[in-house]
Design a protein around this motif. Structure first.
Motif, PDB file in Angstrom:
ATOM      1  N   GLY A 160       0.463 -11.864  10.431  1.00 50.84           N
ATOM      2  CA  GLY A 160       0.576 -11.205  10.906  1.00 50.84           C
ATOM      3  C   GLY A 160      -0.990 -10.695  11.000  1.00 50.84           C
ATOM      4  N   LYS A 161      -0.676  -9.850  10.191  1.00 52.94           N
ATOM      5  CA  LYS A 161      -2.119  -8.681   9.838  1.00 52.94           C
ATOM      6  C   LYS A 161      -2.688  -9.268   8.574  1.00 52.94           C
ATOM      7  N   ASN A 162      -4.112  -8.937   8.926  1.00 54.32           N
ATOM      8  CA  ASN A 162      -5.452  -8.570   7.690  1.00 54.32           C
ATOM      9  C   ASN A 162      -4.974  -8.237   6.679  1.00 54.32           C
ATOM     10  N   ASP A 163      -6.044  -7.956   5.735  1.00 58.07           N
ATOM     11  CA  ASP A 163      -5.790  -8.038   4.447  1.00 58.07           C
ATOM     12  C   ASP A 163      -6.210  -6.594   4.374  1.00 58.07           C
ATOM     13  N   ILE A 164      -7.058  -5.843   5.360  1.00 58.38           N
ATOM     14  CA  ILE A 164      -6.924  -4.065   4.899  1.00 58.38           C
ATOM     15  C   ILE A 164      -5.786  -3.346   5.993  1.00 58.38           C
TER      16      ILE A 164
END
Length: 643
Positions: free
Chosen positions: A199-203
């Motif tokens: 549910g999260k992106n790389d940043i």
């Protein structure tokens, strides 16, 4: 949605109730008019049960007898608790009571067992009067079955991806490249749990610098629609540096797009290389000497420690088999070679570690390669604790092949000896018969002066001469077949001309028997094919001779016809026929259905060999007492002409 439908039904029902009394007198005359509420209710796709505050069924709308456990009349007045399965009673009761109390729509899923079959329903409950609830019931058995199958397939797919032996991640391209899959190997090697990633992106996971670097690569892949493969370095939260080969590709279906990425951690390999570079020069010299010795041992060797980690191998130099290349220093043998998470069943190395003795096993690899594996345990200096196992791989394919060839040669020699004895036995009998006739009647010919007797003796001698010549010809053909020297000279052959000549010669043989009709009956206007003329004629002549030999009256018809890409020749007679249980044997050598008839029993066997050499097939169709049809087919070639 359901709340609006139910509210609409209640409102319209109240309105229709007023109109009902106004129009009752006019409608009562025909007795068939349907009220507006009833028309509205009948249009609802569900069965509707009207239940009072005691849970007794008062009325049923849209009744479907196939889905009711009892007839409608028997259900009216029946308590709802006695209609649903016991395990569902409490939930259904609570929802109906809540609907009566609050006036809100309540939902429940329950089951009804009918004729031993459990049917699943979705129920929606709405109060329509102070003590009356409308229960809308819909069959959801198939929907639940479909949902269960979908979930099962999803679990299976997730289990497969989750247990891949390398890290695998999936990002949602259409949702800011957020992670939607993170398998077990990612948790083991990446240092982050699923809860920290999904549910999260790389940043959000790796921070601005590292996360933006990953996202730039991803956006470039999406923009160009290509793929990505590079060696990358990263540091896990525990401070360990990792080097991996990263593969990224876009995957999509008709409505969605994802980014699939895998990592192959090569940190161990790089670590091994660094250790080797720091090794002592003397150790390298010793290794080089040992390598020279081992490379000339004519066997592939692998040293595996007790944790099944390969510490040394020379298999790649010994064998080019794909499996040999998977034994690499520093990797787990059963995981890297066999793709397993635990030692292989019957592992020869495991047996050697347990027994402390040399163990042997033979393996069959892809490509019909046979390998003998000898596992020798290596003990520590005190001789008690094992340190590992030396696996010696020896290719025994050639040895097995030679052994099989020896067995095959032995069997062939034994069969050849049997065939030779059978051949000599048959030939001595078959040749002796015409020779005795020739010698005997030649002697009688010199002793008689009667002209009729002399002509009869000459005719007998001539027939036995022909039989003897045929025997010798069959023997010569058989010897050429055995030696592989039977000649085949291909030319363009006019089949009509060839079969017309066969027709004329066959009629000459039956001039004394007018009860037999010989006819070339099936043909094309033109048929010129590229084949071996003499061998085709030899097969057809054999068929004709047999047909004339065993046909006393009726006909012998022959010809050819096109069937697809083949030319099918046949000889059909009205003779004695062949018993069904003997039809499979007639193409074998020395088989004679009539032991009193002339012949060697080799003709049809030779015919079968010739047809096979010509690339065709041969067979027979026969009914005892009604005749036989012998046939063979040859493939047509480019340039053949049939009109």
């Amino acid at each position: 949605m359901w709340e609006y439908i139910i509210a609409g039904i209640v409102t319209l029902s109240n309105l229709a109730f007023f109109l009902y009394y106004k129009r009752r007198m006019s409608e009562a005359r025909d007795g068939t008019a349907e009220t507006m509420p009833e028309r509205i209710i009948s249009s609802v796709p569900d069965m509707i049960f009207m239940v009072d505050n005691k849970l007794d069924i008062q009325k049923i709308y849209n009744a479907d007898a196939s889905k009711l456990s009892l007839p409608v009349e028997a259900l009216i007045g029946r308590n709802l608790k006695n209609c649903v399965d016991p395990e569902c009673v409490e939930d259904v009761t609570a929802n109906i009571q809540e609907a009566l109390l609050t006036g809100e729509v309540r939902e429940s899923e329950y089951s009804v067992t009918m004729n031993g079959k459990k049917i699943l329903y979705e129920g929606r409950f709405k109060r329509v009067e102070d003590n009356l609830v409308a229960c809308f019931e819909r069959d959801i058995t198939e929907r639940k079955k479909t949902e269960a199958e979908i979930k099962q397939n999803e679990r299976l797919l997730n289990a497969v991806l989750d247990n891949m032996p390398m890290p695998l991640i999936i990002k949602d391209i259409e949702n800011d490249l957020k992670y939607i899959f993170w398998n077990k190997q990612c948790e083991l090697l990446g240092g982050y749990t699923r809860e920290e990633v999904l549910g999260k992106n790389d940043i959000e996971i790796y921070g601005e610098e590292r996360g933006r670097q990953y996202r730039e690569i991803d956006f470039e892949i999406i923009k160009n629609g290509g793929s990505y493969r590079e060696q990358e370095e990263y540091v896990t939260p525990d401070g360990v540096k990792h080097v991996s080969i990263v593969n990224k590709n876009m995957v999509a279906n008709d409505v969605h797009h994802w980014l699939l990425a895998t990592r192959w951690d090569i940190s161990d390999l790089i670590g091994v290389q660094e250790q080797l570079q720091k090794a002592n020069q003397n150790l390298r010299q010793i290794q080089e000497i040992n390598q020279l010795i081992l490379d000339h041992s004519n066997s592939g060797l692998v040293y595996v420690n007790t944790d099944y980690i390969v510490e040394w191998e020379n298999l790649a130099k010994y064998s080019t088999h794909p499996l040999a290349g998977k034994y690499k220093q520093g990797v787990c043998c059963y995981r890297n070679v066999m793709g397993r998470e635990e030692p292989c069943p019957g592992c020869v190395m495991q047996r050697a570690l347990i027994s402390g003795k040399v163990e042997t096993k033979e393996l069959e690899l892809e490509g019909d390669v046979f390998v003998e594996v000898v596992a020798t345990p290596v003990s520590a200096e005190d001789g008690r604790q094992p340190r590992g196992v030396v696996l010696k791989y020896e290719d025994v394919t050639e040895r097995r092949r030679v052994a099989k060839e020896w067995i095959r040669a032995k069997e062939a020699a034994e069969n050849s000896d049997k065939l030779k004895s059978m051949f000599l036995s048959n030939m001595s009998h078959e040749i002796r018969t015409p020779l005795n006739a020739i010698v005997g009647f030649s002697e009688l010919l010199t002793q008689t002066e009667d002209r009729t007797e002399r002509e009869e003796y000459i005719d007998i001698i001539q027939r036995n001469n022909e039989l003897l010549l045929q025997l010798i010809s069959d023997i010569l053909d058989l010897s050429k077949i055995e030696a592989g020297t039977l000649e085949f000279v291909y030319t363009m052959v006019d089949m009509n001309e060839l079969l017309r000549s066969l027709e004329l010669s066959s009629r000459q043989k039956i001039v004394d028997n007018p009860d037999i009709e010989v006819a070339f009956i099936s043909r094309h206007d033109e048929c010129i094919v590229y084949t071996e003329k003499n061998r085709v004629l030899q097969v057809l002549s054999n068929f004709m001779s047999n047909a004339l030999k065993f046909t006393n009256k009726g006909h012998v018809h022959f010809g050819y016809e096109r069937r697809g890409d083949e030319l099918r020749f046949f000889v059909s007679d009205t003779g004695r026929g062949i018993p069904t249980n003997k039809q499979t044997d007639i193409f074998k050598r020395f088989i004679k259905l009539d032991s009193f008839s002339n012949g060697t029993g080799l003709g049809l066997a030779i015919c079968q060999t010739i047809v096979n050499k010509l690339g065709g097939t041969i067979g027979v169709e026969s009914e005892e007492g009604r005749g036989s049809t012998f046939w063979f087919s040859l493939p047509l070639k480019p340039g053949d002409r049939l009109l």
